[in-house]
Design a protein around this motif. Structure first.
Motif, PDB file in Angstrom:
ATOM      1  N   ASP A   1       0.857  -1.283   0.127  1.00 26.97           N
ATOM      2  CA  ASP A   1       0.069  -0.172  -0.037  1.00 26.97           C
ATOM      3  C   ASP A   1       1.055   1.262   0.023  1.00 26.97           C
ATOM      4  OD1 ASP A   1      -2.805   1.227   0.482  1.00 26.97           O
ATOM      5  OD2 ASP A   1      -1.923   2.213   1.785  1.00 26.97           O
ATOM      6  N   LEU A   2       0.670   2.316  -0.762  1.00 28.60           N
ATOM      7  CA  LEU A   2       1.211   3.546  -0.722  1.00 28.60           C
ATOM      8  C   LEU A   2       0.489   4.609  -0.203  1.00 28.60           C
ATOM      9  CD1 LEU A   2       2.413   3.429  -4.629  1.00 28.60           C
ATOM     10  CD2 LEU A   2       3.601   2.626  -2.379  1.00 28.60           C
ATOM     11  N   GLU A   3       0.888   5.622   0.564  1.00 29.12           N
ATOM     12  CA  GLU A   3       0.057   6.812   0.838  1.00 29.12           C
ATOM     13  C   GLU A   3       0.709   7.965  -0.161  1.00 29.12           C
ATOM     14  OE1 GLU A   3      -2.170   7.376   2.456  1.00 29.12           O
ATOM     15  OE2 GLU A   3      -2.390   5.351   3.568  1.00 29.12           O
ATOM     16  N   THR A   4       0.198   8.975  -0.940  1.00 30.53           N
ATOM     17  CA  THR A   4       0.677   9.607  -1.780  1.00 30.53           C
ATOM     18  C   THR A   4       0.178  11.324  -1.636  1.00 30.53           C
ATOM     19  OG1 THR A   4      -1.293   9.502  -3.167  1.00 30.53           O
ATOM     20  CG2 THR A   4       0.569   7.835  -3.403  1.00 30.53           C
ATOM     21  N   THR A   5       0.791  12.057  -2.230  1.00 28.71           N
ATOM     22  CA  THR A   5       0.456  13.411  -1.989  1.00 28.71           C
ATOM     23  C   THR A   5      -1.034  13.878  -2.710  1.00 28.71           C
ATOM     24  OG1 THR A   5       1.524  14.281  -4.026  1.00 28.71           O
ATOM     25  CG2 THR A   5       2.653  14.220  -2.034  1.00 28.71           C
TER      26      THR A   5
END
Length: 235
Positions: free
Chosen positions: A45-49
Protein backbone atom coordinates in the motif's frame (compact mmCIF):
# COMPACT_ATOMS: atom_id res chain seq x y z
CA UNK A 1 22.64 11.93 -30.22
CA UNK A 2 18.95 11.78 -31.04
CA UNK A 3 17.25 15.03 -32.03
CA UNK A 4 14.73 14.46 -29.24
CA UNK A 5 17.08 13.11 -26.55
CA UNK A 6 16.97 16.45 -24.75
CA UNK A 7 13.26 15.87 -24.14
CA UNK A 8 13.93 12.79 -22.03
CA UNK A 9 14.76 13.33 -18.34
CA UNK A 10 18.32 12.46 -17.45
CA UNK A 11 18.82 9.16 -15.66
CA UNK A 12 19.60 9.61 -11.96
CA UNK A 13 23.21 9.21 -10.87
CA UNK A 14 23.31 6.46 -8.27
CA UNK A 15 26.06 5.52 -5.81
CA UNK A 16 27.98 2.38 -6.79
CA UNK A 17 26.49 0.48 -3.85
CA UNK A 18 22.91 1.08 -5.05
CA UNK A 19 23.79 0.21 -8.64
CA UNK A 20 25.34 -3.06 -7.48
CA UNK A 21 22.27 -3.91 -5.42
CA UNK A 22 20.02 -3.21 -8.41
CA UNK A 23 22.16 -5.46 -10.59
CA UNK A 24 21.78 -8.30 -8.10
CA UNK A 25 17.98 -8.27 -8.04
CA UNK A 26 16.34 -11.53 -9.14
CA UNK A 27 14.74 -11.80 -12.57
CA UNK A 28 10.98 -11.32 -12.63
CA UNK A 29 9.09 -14.12 -14.37
CA UNK A 30 5.49 -14.95 -15.14
CA UNK A 31 3.05 -16.02 -12.46
CA UNK A 32 3.50 -19.53 -11.15
CA UNK A 33 1.26 -22.58 -11.33
CA UNK A 34 2.12 -23.47 -7.74
CA UNK A 35 -0.74 -23.37 -5.24
CA UNK A 36 -2.00 -20.09 -3.81
CA UNK A 37 -0.77 -21.29 -0.41
CA UNK A 38 2.74 -22.09 -1.67
CA UNK A 39 3.19 -18.72 -3.37
CA UNK A 40 4.97 -15.93 -1.50
CA UNK A 41 2.91 -12.76 -1.95
CA UNK A 42 3.85 -9.16 -1.16
CA UNK A 43 0.87 -7.03 -0.14
CA UNK A 44 1.57 -3.35 -0.81
CA UNK A 45 0.00 0.00 0.00
CA UNK A 46 1.15 3.54 -0.75
CA UNK A 47 0.31 6.93 0.70
CA UNK A 48 0.70 9.72 -1.84
CA UNK A 49 0.38 13.50 -2.04
CA UNK A 50 -2.83 13.04 -4.03
CA UNK A 51 -4.49 11.00 -6.76
CA UNK A 52 -3.04 12.66 -9.85
CA UNK A 53 -1.16 9.90 -11.69
CA UNK A 54 1.20 12.32 -13.42
CA UNK A 55 1.91 14.94 -10.76
CA UNK A 56 1.48 13.49 -7.29
CA UNK A 57 4.24 11.64 -5.49
CA UNK A 58 4.74 8.67 -3.19
CA UNK A 59 5.09 9.67 0.47
CA UNK A 60 5.16 6.32 2.24
CA UNK A 61 5.22 2.61 1.47
CA UNK A 62 3.90 -0.22 3.59
CA UNK A 63 4.13 -3.91 2.73
CA UNK A 64 3.63 -7.28 4.39
CA UNK A 65 4.22 -10.83 3.19
CA UNK A 66 1.76 -13.70 2.87
CA UNK A 67 3.63 -17.00 2.91
CA UNK A 68 2.57 -20.57 3.64
CA UNK A 69 -1.04 -19.42 3.68
CA UNK A 70 -0.60 -16.85 6.47
CA UNK A 71 0.62 -13.32 7.11
CA UNK A 72 4.29 -13.46 8.10
CA UNK A 73 4.72 -10.67 10.64
CA UNK A 74 8.46 -11.26 10.50
CA UNK A 75 8.47 -9.88 6.94
CA UNK A 76 7.15 -6.33 7.03
CA UNK A 77 8.31 -3.19 5.22
CA UNK A 78 7.66 0.44 6.10
CA UNK A 79 9.33 3.58 4.78
CA UNK A 80 8.47 7.26 4.64
CA UNK A 81 10.19 8.97 1.71
CA UNK A 82 11.81 12.36 1.88
CA UNK A 83 10.10 14.62 -0.63
CA UNK A 84 11.70 17.93 -1.51
CA UNK A 85 9.66 20.95 -2.58
CA UNK A 86 6.56 19.24 -1.23
CA UNK A 87 3.27 21.09 -1.27
CA UNK A 88 0.95 19.29 1.11
CA UNK A 89 -2.64 18.99 -0.02
CA UNK A 90 -5.85 17.76 1.60
CA UNK A 91 -4.48 14.19 1.63
CA UNK A 92 -2.42 15.05 4.72
CA UNK A 93 -5.68 15.09 6.66
CA UNK A 94 -6.14 11.41 5.75
CA UNK A 95 -2.66 9.92 6.07
CA UNK A 96 -1.33 12.35 8.69
CA UNK A 97 2.14 12.68 7.15
CA UNK A 98 3.22 16.23 7.87
CA UNK A 99 6.41 18.12 6.93
CA UNK A 100 8.40 16.88 9.96
CA UNK A 101 7.69 13.21 9.28
CA UNK A 102 8.57 13.59 5.60
CA UNK A 103 11.78 15.55 6.35
CA UNK A 104 12.85 12.73 8.70
CA UNK A 105 12.09 10.07 6.10
CA UNK A 106 14.40 7.86 4.08
CA UNK A 107 16.32 8.97 1.01
CA UNK A 108 14.01 7.82 -1.82
CA UNK A 109 16.55 5.89 -3.91
CA UNK A 110 17.76 3.92 -0.87
CA UNK A 111 14.21 3.18 0.26
CA UNK A 112 13.12 2.02 -3.19
CA UNK A 113 16.08 -0.35 -3.53
CA UNK A 114 15.20 -1.71 -0.08
CA UNK A 115 11.66 -2.29 -1.35
CA UNK A 116 12.81 -4.04 -4.51
CA UNK A 117 14.95 -6.39 -2.43
CA UNK A 118 12.03 -7.00 -0.07
CA UNK A 119 9.68 -7.81 -2.95
CA UNK A 120 12.15 -10.00 -4.79
CA UNK A 121 10.37 -11.82 -7.61
CA UNK A 122 7.11 -12.26 -5.69
CA UNK A 123 3.82 -11.10 -7.21
CA UNK A 124 2.29 -8.04 -5.58
CA UNK A 125 -1.23 -7.64 -4.24
CA UNK A 126 -2.76 -4.20 -3.72
CA UNK A 127 -6.22 -2.72 -3.45
CA UNK A 128 -6.76 -0.65 -6.62
CA UNK A 129 -3.41 -2.01 -7.79
CA UNK A 130 -3.16 -0.02 -11.07
CA UNK A 131 -2.79 3.20 -9.07
CA UNK A 132 -0.09 1.81 -6.78
CA UNK A 133 1.70 0.17 -9.71
CA UNK A 134 1.73 3.40 -11.72
CA UNK A 135 2.82 5.63 -8.84
CA UNK A 136 5.53 3.23 -7.71
CA UNK A 137 6.71 2.78 -11.29
CA UNK A 138 7.07 6.54 -11.68
CA UNK A 139 9.03 6.78 -8.44
CA UNK A 140 11.34 3.94 -9.52
CA UNK A 141 11.97 5.63 -12.86
CA UNK A 142 12.61 9.03 -11.31
CA UNK A 143 14.88 8.00 -8.45
CA UNK A 144 16.53 4.84 -9.80
CA UNK A 145 16.15 4.88 -13.57
CA UNK A 146 14.65 1.43 -13.01
CA UNK A 147 11.59 -0.12 -14.66
CA UNK A 148 9.18 -1.74 -12.23
CA UNK A 149 8.64 -5.30 -13.45
CA UNK A 150 6.74 -7.05 -10.66
CA UNK A 151 3.38 -8.63 -11.54
CA UNK A 152 0.50 -6.85 -9.74
CA UNK A 153 -2.92 -8.33 -8.98
CA UNK A 154 -5.79 -6.13 -7.86
CA UNK A 155 -7.60 -7.23 -4.72
CA UNK A 156 -10.42 -4.87 -5.75
CA UNK A 157 -11.01 -7.19 -8.75
CA UNK A 158 -10.44 -10.48 -6.94
CA UNK A 159 -13.07 -9.67 -4.28
CA UNK A 160 -16.12 -9.30 -6.57
CA UNK A 161 -14.87 -12.17 -8.75
CA UNK A 162 -14.97 -14.70 -5.91
CA UNK A 163 -17.78 -13.03 -3.91
CA UNK A 164 -20.38 -11.93 -6.50
CA UNK A 165 -23.11 -12.34 -3.90
CA UNK A 166 -21.79 -9.23 -2.13
CA UNK A 167 -23.04 -7.00 -5.00
CA UNK A 168 -20.41 -4.38 -4.15
CA UNK A 169 -18.20 -4.45 -7.23
CA UNK A 170 -17.21 -0.75 -7.03
CA UNK A 171 -16.57 -0.92 -3.29
CA UNK A 172 -13.53 0.44 -1.57
CA UNK A 173 -11.40 -1.37 0.98
CA UNK A 174 -13.59 -0.20 3.86
CA UNK A 175 -16.71 -1.72 2.31
CA UNK A 176 -15.06 -5.13 1.92
CA UNK A 177 -13.66 -4.95 5.46
CA UNK A 178 -17.17 -4.28 6.72
CA UNK A 179 -18.75 -6.97 4.55
CA UNK A 180 -16.41 -9.62 5.96
CA UNK A 181 -16.64 -8.07 9.46
CA UNK A 182 -12.88 -7.86 9.81
CA UNK A 183 -11.51 -6.31 13.01
CA UNK A 184 -9.27 -3.55 11.71
CA UNK A 185 -8.10 -1.13 14.38
CA UNK A 186 -6.21 1.32 12.21
CA UNK A 187 -6.60 2.64 8.66
CA UNK A 188 -5.17 5.23 6.29
CA UNK A 189 -1.50 4.68 6.79
CA UNK A 190 0.44 2.50 4.39
CA UNK A 191 1.42 -0.28 6.81
CA UNK A 192 -2.04 -0.59 8.36
CA UNK A 193 -3.75 -0.62 4.98
CA UNK A 194 -1.31 -3.24 3.65
CA UNK A 195 -2.10 -5.43 6.65
CA UNK A 196 -5.86 -4.97 6.19
CA UNK A 197 -5.51 -5.83 2.50
CA UNK A 198 -3.52 -8.95 3.39
CA UNK A 199 -6.22 -10.11 5.82
CA UNK A 200 -8.82 -9.60 3.10
CA UNK A 201 -6.66 -11.43 0.54
CA UNK A 202 -6.42 -14.52 2.74
CA UNK A 203 -10.21 -14.76 2.91
CA UNK A 204 -10.45 -14.28 -0.85
CA UNK A 205 -7.87 -17.00 -1.50
CA UNK A 206 -9.98 -19.40 0.56
CA UNK A 207 -13.05 -18.50 -1.50
CA UNK A 208 -11.01 -18.85 -4.70
CA UNK A 209 -9.93 -22.37 -3.82
CA UNK A 210 -13.58 -23.31 -3.28
CA UNK A 211 -14.18 -22.17 -6.87
CA UNK A 212 -11.35 -24.30 -8.28
CA UNK A 213 -8.93 -21.39 -8.55
CA UNK A 214 -5.79 -22.99 -7.23
CA UNK A 215 -2.75 -21.14 -8.60
CA UNK A 216 -1.59 -17.52 -9.05
CA UNK A 217 -1.61 -18.00 -12.84
CA UNK A 218 -5.14 -19.41 -12.76
CA UNK A 219 -6.25 -16.52 -10.56
CA UNK A 220 -4.82 -13.98 -13.00
CA UNK A 221 -6.60 -15.66 -15.93
CA UNK A 222 -9.92 -15.74 -14.08
CA UNK A 223 -9.62 -12.09 -13.09
CA UNK A 224 -8.86 -11.10 -16.70
CA UNK A 225 -11.87 -13.09 -17.95
CA UNK A 226 -14.09 -11.49 -15.33
CA UNK A 227 -12.92 -7.98 -16.26
CA UNK A 228 -13.61 -8.63 -19.97
CA UNK A 229 -17.14 -9.77 -19.13
CA UNK A 230 -17.71 -6.66 -17.02
CA UNK A 231 -16.52 -4.42 -19.84
CA UNK A 232 -18.77 -6.21 -22.35
CA UNK A 233 -21.83 -5.87 -20.12
CA UNK A 234 -21.13 -2.15 -19.57
CA UNK A 235 -21.72 -1.35 -23.27
Amino acid sequence: MSLFSWLRPASPVLPDELRQRLAQLPAIGELSECSLREQRWVVLDLETTGLNLNKDRVLSIGAVVIEDGAIDFGQQFERTLQCRELKLGPSVLIHGLGPNAIAAGSEPAEALVDLLEFMGNSPVLAFHAPFDQHMLGRAMKEHLGHKLQQVFLDVADIAPLVCPQAHIREAGLDEWINWFRLDVFERHNASADALATAELALILFSRARQQQIHSPLNLQHRVNQWKRRQQTHSF
